[in-house]
Design a protein around this motif. Structure first.
Motif, PDB file in Angstrom:
ATOM      1  N   CYS A 179      -0.194   5.414   3.422  1.00  0.00           N
ATOM      2  CA  CYS A 179      -1.638   5.496   3.635  1.00  0.00           C
ATOM      3  C   CYS A 179      -1.918   5.073   5.066  1.00  0.00           C
ATOM      4  CB  CYS A 179      -2.415   4.650   2.635  1.00  0.00           C
ATOM      5  SG  CYS A 179      -1.830   2.953   2.475  1.00  0.00           S
ATOM      6  N   ALA A 180      -3.083   5.436   5.583  1.00  0.00           N
ATOM      7  CA  ALA A 180      -3.383   5.167   6.985  1.00  0.00           C
ATOM      8  C   ALA A 180      -4.856   4.883   7.170  1.00  0.00           C
ATOM      9  CB  ALA A 180      -2.957   6.348   7.854  1.00  0.00           C
ATOM     10  N   ALA A 181      -5.160   4.199   8.263  1.00  0.00           N
ATOM     11  CA  ALA A 181      -6.548   3.906   8.637  1.00  0.00           C
ATOM     12  C   ALA A 181      -6.687   4.064  10.146  1.00  0.00           C
ATOM     13  CB  ALA A 181      -6.940   2.498   8.207  1.00  0.00           C
ATOM     14  N   TYR A 182      -7.880   4.445  10.583  1.00  0.00           N
ATOM     15  CA  TYR A 182      -8.139   4.691  11.999  1.00  0.00           C
ATOM     16  C   TYR A 182      -9.463   4.059  12.384  1.00  0.00           C
ATOM     17  CZ  TYR A 182      -9.365   7.333  16.224  1.00  0.00           C
ATOM     18  OH  TYR A 182      -9.740   7.693  17.498  1.00  0.00           O
ATOM     19  N   LYS A 201      -0.506   2.917   9.924  1.00  0.00           N
ATOM     20  CA  LYS A 201       0.085   3.609   8.784  1.00  0.00           C
ATOM     21  C   LYS A 201       1.077   2.684   8.103  1.00  0.00           C
ATOM     22  CE  LYS A 201       3.759   5.494   8.958  1.00  0.00           C
ATOM     23  NZ  LYS A 201       5.141   5.051   8.574  1.00  0.00           N
ATOM     24  N   THR A 202       1.065   2.656   6.785  1.00  0.00           N
ATOM     25  CA  THR A 202       2.038   1.852   6.062  1.00  0.00           C
ATOM     26  C   THR A 202       2.370   2.512   4.744  1.00  0.00           C
ATOM     27  OG1 THR A 202       2.573  -0.422   5.406  1.00  0.00           O
ATOM     28  CG2 THR A 202       0.414   0.404   4.761  1.00  0.00           C
ATOM     29  N   GLU A 203       3.412   2.039   4.116  1.00  0.00           N
ATOM     30  CA  GLU A 203       3.748   2.430   2.752  1.00  0.00           C
ATOM     31  C   GLU A 203       3.664   1.184   1.891  1.00  0.00           C
ATOM     32  OE1 GLU A 203       7.156   5.150   2.444  1.00  0.00           O
ATOM     33  OE2 GLU A 203       7.097   5.303   4.630  1.00  0.00           O
ATOM     34  N   ILE A 204       3.205   1.362   0.671  1.00  0.00           N
ATOM     35  CA  ILE A 204       2.962   0.216  -0.203  1.00  0.00           C
ATOM     36  C   ILE A 204       3.641   0.443  -1.547  1.00  0.00           C
ATOM     37  CG2 ILE A 204       1.203  -1.155  -1.393  1.00  0.00           C
ATOM     38  CD1 ILE A 204      -0.692  -0.528   0.898  1.00  0.00           C
ATOM     39  N   LYS A 205       4.417  -0.539  -1.952  1.00  0.00           N
ATOM     40  CA  LYS A 205       5.031  -0.522  -3.275  1.00  0.00           C
ATOM     41  C   LYS A 205       4.548  -1.759  -4.014  1.00  0.00           C
ATOM     42  CE  LYS A 205       9.477   0.043  -5.619  1.00  0.00           C
ATOM     43  NZ  LYS A 205      10.942   0.216  -5.433  1.00  0.00           N
ATOM     44  N   ILE A 275      -6.990  -3.011   8.226  1.00  0.00           N
ATOM     45  CA  ILE A 275      -6.093  -3.653   7.251  1.00  0.00           C
ATOM     46  C   ILE A 275      -6.782  -3.801   5.902  1.00  0.00           C
ATOM     47  CG2 ILE A 275      -4.898  -5.819   6.710  1.00  0.00           C
ATOM     48  CD1 ILE A 275      -4.439  -6.078   9.787  1.00  0.00           C
ATOM     49  N   GLU A 276      -8.044  -4.167   5.906  1.00  0.00           N
ATOM     50  CA  GLU A 276      -8.797  -4.320   4.659  1.00  0.00           C
ATOM     51  C   GLU A 276      -8.965  -2.987   3.951  1.00  0.00           C
ATOM     52  OE1 GLU A 276     -12.323  -6.285   5.964  1.00  0.00           O
ATOM     53  OE2 GLU A 276     -11.425  -8.300   5.831  1.00  0.00           O
ATOM     54  N   GLU A 277      -9.167  -1.918   4.710  1.00  0.00           N
ATOM     55  CA  GLU A 277      -9.286  -0.579   4.109  1.00  0.00           C
ATOM     56  C   GLU A 277      -8.007  -0.205   3.371  1.00  0.00           C
ATOM     57  OE1 GLU A 277      -9.306   4.051   5.504  1.00  0.00           O
ATOM     58  OE2 GLU A 277     -10.424   2.633   6.752  1.00  0.00           O
ATOM     59  N   ILE A 278      -6.869  -0.428   4.025  1.00  0.00           N
ATOM     60  CA  ILE A 278      -5.594  -0.107   3.378  1.00  0.00           C
ATOM     61  C   ILE A 278      -5.335  -1.011   2.190  1.00  0.00           C
ATOM     62  CG2 ILE A 278      -3.094  -0.085   3.728  1.00  0.00           C
ATOM     63  CD1 ILE A 278      -3.608   0.830   6.598  1.00  0.00           C
ATOM     64  N   SER A 279      -5.633  -2.280   2.332  1.00  0.00           N
ATOM     65  CA  SER A 279      -5.431  -3.230   1.235  1.00  0.00           C
ATOM     66  C   SER A 279      -6.239  -2.822   0.003  1.00  0.00           C
ATOM     67  CB  SER A 279      -5.798  -4.641   1.658  1.00  0.00           C
ATOM     68  OG  SER A 279      -4.863  -5.175   2.567  1.00  0.00           O
ATOM     69  N   LEU A 280      -7.475  -2.420   0.205  1.00  0.00           N
ATOM     70  CA  LEU A 280      -8.317  -2.023  -0.925  1.00  0.00           C
ATOM     71  C   LEU A 280      -7.817  -0.751  -1.588  1.00  0.00           C
ATOM     72  CD1 LEU A 280     -11.880  -2.733   0.545  1.00  0.00           C
ATOM     73  CD2 LEU A 280     -10.780  -3.941  -1.365  1.00  0.00           C
ATOM     74  N   SER A 281      -7.214   0.152  -0.769  1.00  0.00           N
ATOM     75  CA  SER A 281      -6.725   1.409  -1.323  1.00  0.00           C
ATOM     76  C   SER A 281      -5.488   1.215  -2.187  1.00  0.00           C
ATOM     77  CB  SER A 281      -6.417   2.395  -0.198  1.00  0.00           C
ATOM     78  OG  SER A 281      -5.274   1.992   0.531  1.00  0.00           O
ATOM     79  N   SER A 282      -4.815   0.054  -2.007  1.00  0.00           N
ATOM     80  CA  SER A 282      -3.587  -0.181  -2.775  1.00  0.00           C
ATOM     81  C   SER A 282      -3.883  -0.903  -4.077  1.00  0.00           C
ATOM     82  CB  SER A 282      -2.624  -1.030  -1.943  1.00  0.00           C
ATOM     83  OG  SER A 282      -3.136  -2.323  -1.691  1.00  0.00           O
TER      84      SER A 282
END
Length: 282
Positions: A179-182, A201-205, A275-282
């Motif tokens: 997932c990614a954020a801009y 961009k990161t990958e989350i497991k 970072i918060e956007e990606i965290s919430l998406s996970s």
């Protein structure tokens, strides 16, 4: 005449363009023209010499368009920003490209400006550099001998965005877990030039972050990675406080170089928000 006298070259194939790019002296490449033409007009007004040869890529159809084959997205150099914006992209981190395109200037500019022009114009403040670094893009160049050279986006910008070969396209691998954020902040209300741009961009497991890439454009140097922030995030899990904690693990020189207090503040706000956007998406 708005421009100094020049010779316009209109190749019809990428190989012809690559050969002219090597052979022509005192030359510039014309993609969409939104950077080059304005620059040439300004230089003429100042009484400064401008290029005698202009190599236009407008007729090279093979340098236009976006395609997805298997797990590889290809974006060709002469693809207009609005064409990329309107391209259907697979779910996941590649959708960030739509966000980036939407944030580039105005609709009339996006109808002229090209992906390759934004990426290779050698203005340090343009948006696509940080994005390509974050997405681990491979940049493809064609030599006059017809041989292709492939360079990682990060290495291209480490070399001050220079190449003796013709840029043709990028390839980006799709990653189902990514997932990614801009984030982008423009200089002023009236001047739609980015003060800064961030792509992450990161990958989350589960909640664990891994394979994180952070591309930063501070507007005064070519796009680069924040390796300290990446290292911290790759040891972290998504949480409400992750954005705040991450701000203590930055490569500060990237953000402090020729930065006002306002710019430093907006970097921190933008990083925390991404970072918060990606965290919430996970």
């Amino acid at each position: 005449m708005l421009l100094n006298p020049l010779t316009l070259h209109l190749p019809k194939t990428s190989l012809e363009a690559a050969r002219l790019y090597k052979e022509l002296e005192d030359s510039k490449v014309l993609a969409g023209g939104t950077f080059l033409l304005n620059s040439m007009k300004l230089l003429k007004v100042k009484g400064t010499k401008t290029a005698r040869n202009i190599l236009s890529l407008a007729k090279v159809d093979e340098l236009k368009g976006v395609s997805l084959q298997g797990d590889t997205l290809t974006i060709r150099a002469m693809t207009r920003i609005n064409d990329l914006l309107e391209t259907q992209l697979p779910d996941g981190h590649l959708k960030v490209l739509h966000t980036v395109c939407t944030n580039i200037s105005t609709n009339p500019i996006r109808n002229m400006a090209t992906f390759g022009g934004n990426l290779t114009c050698r203005y340090t403040w343009t948006e696509m550099g940080a994005v390509m670094i974050a997405l681990e893009a491979k940049m493809h160049f064609l030599g006059a001998d017809g041989k292709e050279e492939i360079i990682g986006a990060e290495d291209f910008f480490k070399n001050a965005a220079r190449s003796e070969k013709l840029f043709t396209h990028v390839t980006i691998k799709t990653r189902m877990a990514a997932c990614a954020a801009y984030r982008r902040v423009k200089k002023t209300v009236h001047v739609d030039v980015p003060l800064l741009a961030i792509c992450m961009k990161t990958e989350i497991k589960g909640k664990q972050w891994y394979n994180t890439r952070v591309g930063i454009n501070n507007g005064v140097a070519f796009a680069q990675r924040d390796l300290a922030l990446e290292e911290f995030l790759n040891k972290s899990s998504s949480s409400p406080d992750l954005g705040k904690e991450a701000l203590e693990h930055l490569t500060t020189a990237i953000y402090d170089t020729r930065s006002s207090d306002y710019k430093k503040h907006m970097f921190r706000v933008s990083l925390k928000s991404a970072i918060e956007e990606i965290s919430l998406s996970s």
